[in-house]
Scaffold this active site. Sequence first.
Site, PDB file in Angstrom:
ATOM      1  NE  ARG A 152      -4.164   1.793   2.227  1.00 54.99           N
ATOM      2  CZ  ARG A 152      -4.334   2.769   3.110  1.00 54.99           C
ATOM      3  NH1 ARG A 152      -3.457   2.939   4.095  1.00 54.99           N
ATOM      4  NH2 ARG A 152      -5.369   3.587   3.019  1.00 54.99           N
TER       5      ARG A 152
ATOM      6  CB  ILE B 233      -5.777   5.678  -0.888  1.00 54.25           C
ATOM      7  CG1 ILE B 233      -5.667   4.145  -0.942  1.00 54.25           C
ATOM      8  CG2 ILE B 233      -4.991   6.230   0.279  1.00 54.25           C
ATOM      9  CD1 ILE B 233      -4.228   3.644  -1.112  1.00 54.25           C
ATOM     10  CB  SER B 234     -10.839   3.161   0.519  1.00 48.23           C
ATOM     11  OG  SER B 234     -11.699   3.843  -0.360  1.00 48.23           O
ATOM     12  CB  ALA B 235      -9.828   2.681   5.728  1.00 49.07           C
TER      13      ALA B 235
END
Length: 223
Positions: free
Chosen positions: A43, A69-71
Amino acid sequence: MNEDPAIEPDPEARVRLASLILRLRELGISDRKVLGAIETVPREAFVPDLYRDDAYLDRALPIECGQTISAPSVVAMMTAALELEPRHHVLEIGTGSGYQAAILARLSRRVTTLERYRTLLELAQTRWDLLGITNIAGIVADGSKGWPTQAPFDRILVTAAAAVAPAKLVAQLVDGGILVAPVGPVDAVQRLTLFRKEGTRVDTRDLGAVRFVPLIEGIARNL
């Protein structure tokens, strides 16, 4: 399904990644294939340098063009809900950093991802190239319309909130296909919703509360 090896995270990142995987399991995310994809896609390669040390925290992070950016827990939950198989062709609406597409690419045959910001798509393509991920096709397009030239798709994932159920996108599913999307108002909590197309019927299931940026029509002119 792409089998190319991912770039190995540094030792400190590996520790943070292990902690993240433990947290995802504690949250009830138990799909081994999904967890394996999260373990193999670094990530930190998808966030701006300023946030690299936070890459394995379970939270959304800012990226270019005012997006996020999503969790990881949201990425994992949405991915697991798709019930992906290696033969599937997946349509993603909203490329963003390219991280979600990279996860999908580890679990499916092909990913077509649409992004309204050319800058984001170019950055994402650079990241996929560095990681050796070759089964993603990124396209600058109006994601609200889907991609009818390649429809129907086995699975569709929408990473921006639609005000109402995205009927145009559901129509681009195969019979038995699944679409996962946040649905609800921009300025409030949305509901992550699973749509399963069965012939002429569409069944829905509420997967919980989320917050996403809005699904905007058109292509961004300046970015």
